[in-house]
Design a protein around this motif. Structure first.
Motif, PDB file in Angstrom:
ATOM      1  N   ASN A  22      -9.926  -2.421  31.052  1.00  0.00           N
ATOM      2  CA  ASN A  22     -10.499  -1.625  32.143  1.00  0.00           C
ATOM      3  C   ASN A  22     -10.836  -2.483  33.353  1.00  0.00           C
ATOM      4  O   ASN A  22     -10.756  -2.008  34.491  1.00  0.00           O
ATOM      5  N   GLU A  23     -11.209  -3.720  33.133  1.00  0.00           N
ATOM      6  CA  GLU A  23     -11.522  -4.626  34.238  1.00  0.00           C
ATOM      7  C   GLU A  23     -10.314  -4.800  35.166  1.00  0.00           C
ATOM      8  O   GLU A  23     -10.487  -4.983  36.365  1.00  0.00           O
ATOM      9  N   THR A  24      -9.118  -4.738  34.619  1.00  0.00           N
ATOM     10  CA  THR A  24      -7.931  -4.974  35.442  1.00  0.00           C
ATOM     11  C   THR A  24      -7.785  -3.938  36.556  1.00  0.00           C
ATOM     12  O   THR A  24      -7.213  -4.239  37.595  1.00  0.00           O
ATOM     13  N   SER A  25      -8.318  -2.737  36.363  1.00  0.00           N
ATOM     14  CA  SER A  25      -8.194  -1.702  37.396  1.00  0.00           C
ATOM     15  C   SER A  25      -9.198  -1.909  38.533  1.00  0.00           C
ATOM     16  O   SER A  25      -9.089  -1.253  39.571  1.00  0.00           O
ATOM     17  N   LYS A  26     -10.139  -2.818  38.378  1.00  0.00           N
ATOM     18  CA  LYS A  26     -11.181  -3.046  39.382  1.00  0.00           C
ATOM     19  C   LYS A  26     -10.935  -4.294  40.223  1.00  0.00           C
ATOM     20  O   LYS A  26     -11.718  -4.602  41.110  1.00  0.00           O
ATOM     21  N   LEU A  27      -9.893  -5.018  39.930  1.00  0.00           N
ATOM     22  CA  LEU A  27      -9.709  -6.338  40.523  1.00  0.00           C
ATOM     23  C   LEU A  27      -9.099  -6.311  41.912  1.00  0.00           C
ATOM     24  O   LEU A  27      -8.230  -5.484  42.207  1.00  0.00           O
ATOM     25  N   LYS A  28      -9.516  -7.253  42.714  1.00  0.00           N
ATOM     26  CA  LYS A  28      -8.833  -7.533  43.969  1.00  0.00           C
ATOM     27  C   LYS A  28      -7.766  -8.568  43.635  1.00  0.00           C
ATOM     28  O   LYS A  28      -8.079  -9.644  43.115  1.00  0.00           O
ATOM     29  N   LEU A  29      -6.530  -8.237  43.887  1.00  0.00           N
ATOM     30  CA  LEU A  29      -5.432  -9.131  43.511  1.00  0.00           C
ATOM     31  C   LEU A  29      -4.995 -10.008  44.670  1.00  0.00           C
ATOM     32  O   LEU A  29      -4.921  -9.564  45.816  1.00  0.00           O
TER      33      LEU A  29
END
Length: 166
Positions: free
Chosen positions: A22-29
């Motif tokens: 779920n953390e991956t959907s919140k990241l600034k890439l």
């Protein structure tokens, strides 16, 4: 532990693993690229020791060889390198890599080279599969070798604490 390779299935308990996914959907890439090969994916900002202490503790408990190592550059990676095989070494002592999200495909995984610089070990992508190895051994993602897709992983680099160049 020069040529160490550990592969651990179902590394994180389900609740922790779902949290990381779920953390991956919140990241600034941030785009990842290098001067030799150009763009090959994205990374997140570094994971902070305060926020992810539980994660580093989990790794240390599960992989005792990480105890006493200095954590370098812990981050999430979103990668799709489907154009060219990119064998490389990393200037750290060890890497922990856990596959987080993506189709279960051999070529979404990681390949390791032998002493003759021939690709001889393929570790296919499977969610929650963790690898711990010496990244000074040539290695590569396998995505340019066959059917692959974007994949998410958690990458944590380590140095031995006595090193002066870290």
């Amino acid at each position: 532990m020069k040529n160490t390779l550990m592969v651990i299935e179902d590394f994180f308990p389900e609740k922790e693993f779902k949290f990381l996914q779920n953390e991956t959907s919140k990241l600034k890439l941030i785009p990842r690229k290098n001067e030799v090969h150009g763009a090959y994916g994205f990374t997140s900002n570094h994971l902070t020791m305060e926020e992810y202490k539980w994660l580093f503790d989990r790794i240390e408990t599960s992989i005792p060889a990480t105890k006493g190592l200095k954590i370098i550059d812990p981050s999430f990676h979103y990668r799709r390198n489907h154009k060219k095989v990119l064998p490389h070494i990393d200037r750290v002592d060890y890497i922990f890599l856990c596959y987080l999200k993506g189709p279960e495909l051999m070529y979404n995984g990681t390949g390791l080279y032998n002493e003759d610089k021939k690709l001889d070990r393929y570790i296919g992508f499977k969610e929650n599969r963790a690898l711990f190895f010496n990244p000074r051994t040539h290695h590569t993602d396998l995505q340019a070798l066959g059917p692959s897709s974007f994949r998410w992983s958690l990458n944590i680099f380590y140095n031995e604490s006595h090193r002066s160049d870290s």
